[in-house]
Design a protein around this motif. Structure first.
Motif, PDB file in Angstrom:
ATOM      1  N   ARG A  52      -3.407 -17.084  -1.788  1.00  0.00           N
ATOM      2  CA  ARG A  52      -3.145 -16.384  -3.039  1.00  0.00           C
ATOM      3  C   ARG A  52      -3.668 -14.949  -2.971  1.00  0.00           C
ATOM      4  N   GLN A  53      -2.837 -13.997  -3.428  1.00  0.00           N
ATOM      5  CA  GLN A  53      -3.197 -12.587  -3.451  1.00  0.00           C
ATOM      6  C   GLN A  53      -3.436 -12.141  -4.891  1.00  0.00           C
ATOM      7  N   SER A  54      -3.978 -10.942  -5.040  1.00  0.00           N
ATOM      8  CA  SER A  54      -4.161 -10.389  -6.384  1.00  0.00           C
ATOM      9  C   SER A  54      -2.794 -10.224  -7.035  1.00  0.00           C
ATOM     10  N   GLY A  55      -2.716 -10.524  -8.308  1.00  0.00           N
ATOM     11  CA  GLY A  55      -1.438 -10.476  -8.997  1.00  0.00           C
ATOM     12  C   GLY A  55      -0.705 -11.796  -8.979  1.00  0.00           C
ATOM     13  N   HIS A  58       1.631 -15.216  -3.353  1.00  0.00           N
ATOM     14  CA  HIS A  58       1.090 -15.977  -2.242  1.00  0.00           C
ATOM     15  C   HIS A  58       1.601 -15.420  -0.922  1.00  0.00           C
ATOM     16  N   LEU A  59       0.708 -15.340   0.044  1.00  0.00           N
ATOM     17  CA  LEU A  59       1.025 -14.894   1.390  1.00  0.00           C
ATOM     18  C   LEU A  59       1.286 -16.110   2.262  1.00  0.00           C
ATOM     19  N   GLY A 116       2.821  -3.225   0.437  1.00  0.00           N
ATOM     20  CA  GLY A 116       1.932  -3.204  -0.715  1.00  0.00           C
ATOM     21  C   GLY A 116       0.591  -3.850  -0.440  1.00  0.00           C
ATOM     22  N   PHE A 117       0.611  -5.000   0.226  1.00  0.00           N
ATOM     23  CA  PHE A 117      -0.641  -5.680   0.572  1.00  0.00           C
ATOM     24  C   PHE A 117      -1.516  -4.785   1.452  1.00  0.00           C
ATOM     25  N   CYS A 118      -0.892  -4.168   2.473  1.00  0.00           N
ATOM     26  CA  CYS A 118      -1.647  -3.341   3.410  1.00  0.00           C
ATOM     27  C   CYS A 118      -2.202  -2.089   2.731  1.00  0.00           C
ATOM     28  N   ALA A 119      -1.461  -1.564   1.761  1.00  0.00           N
ATOM     29  CA  ALA A 119      -1.901  -0.357   1.067  1.00  0.00           C
ATOM     30  C   ALA A 119      -3.072  -0.622   0.128  1.00  0.00           C
TER      31      ALA A 119
END
Length: 213
Positions: A52-55, A58-59, A116-119
């Motif tokens: 789970r990612q922020s927002g 899911h990755l 977006g994840f990497c940024a």
């Protein structure tokens, strides 16, 4: 070359995966097999599925070890194929996913998500978008030049992917599908397996994503 967790190349993992599995039942099956293969090659690299990612997103797979962290998204798009995996002697009945334009769109959505994840996550070394398919139209350049709604989303061999991608045709764009890519990606497909029967050729595409810092 595209590194996973700063430790091993994705081509190395795929080459080993080929010796274990020629074909997969589903995208989840591919994710699990890839994760197991990576960890067996590099035990120091930990693998986690559906993180789970922020927002709330899911990755598919997070890989991390002493040399880095890589976020991976998978797409497994199939044409109809019935047969036996010569490696495992396992029977397969792959269904046809009819909408190849949607397959292209969803793969590029993954690229944009990974950017977006990497940024936003400074702990990530890179992102990796992987497509495995036996659907030839995905890697083959279009034979006709007439406009199509997914023309910005083409992912065929040699395509240069960058900038703002719009879904639709002039005067009729669907803005919810628009994506802007900050990176520039030259697409190069790789052979995976060539099995007996129609639609027996499988190829894969990997896109390495880095944060623009």
């Amino acid at each position: 070359m595209t590194s996973i967790a700063g430790d091993t190349e994705v081509a190395t993992v795929m080459a080993e995966l080929i010796t274990r599995r020629s074909v997969f039942h589903s995208e989840a099956d591919l994710q699990h097999a890839f994760a197991r293969t990576l960890h067996s090659l590099r035990p120091s690299v930990e693998v986690r599925l559906e993180v789970r990612q922020s927002g709330g997103e899911h990755l598919d797979l997070l890989c991390f070890g002493p040399h880095g962290r890589t976020a991976i998204e998978f797409k497994y798009f199939t044409a109809r194929w019935d047969g036996t995996d010569p490696t495992s002697s396992e029977q397969f009945q792959l269904r046809a996913h009819a909408a190849d334009d949607v397959a292209r769109r969803n793969f590029i959505f993954d690229v944009a998500r990974l950017e977006g994840f990497c940024a936003t996550d400074p702990t990530l070394t890179n992102g990796l978008a992987i497509m495995l398919t036996n659907h030839e139209a995905l890697w083959t350049p279009p034979s006709r030049s007439r406009p199509t709604r997914d023309q910005d989303y083409r992912i065929h061999e040699g395509r240069n992917l960058t900038g703002t991608l719009r879904w639709g045709v002039e005067g009729n764009y669907y803005t919810a599908n628009e994506r802007h890519l900050t990176g520039t990606y030259q697409l190069a497909w790789n052979d995976y397996t060539n099995l007996e029967g129609r639609n027996g050729q499988f190829r894969w595409l990997g896109i390495d994503i880095r944060a623009a810092r």
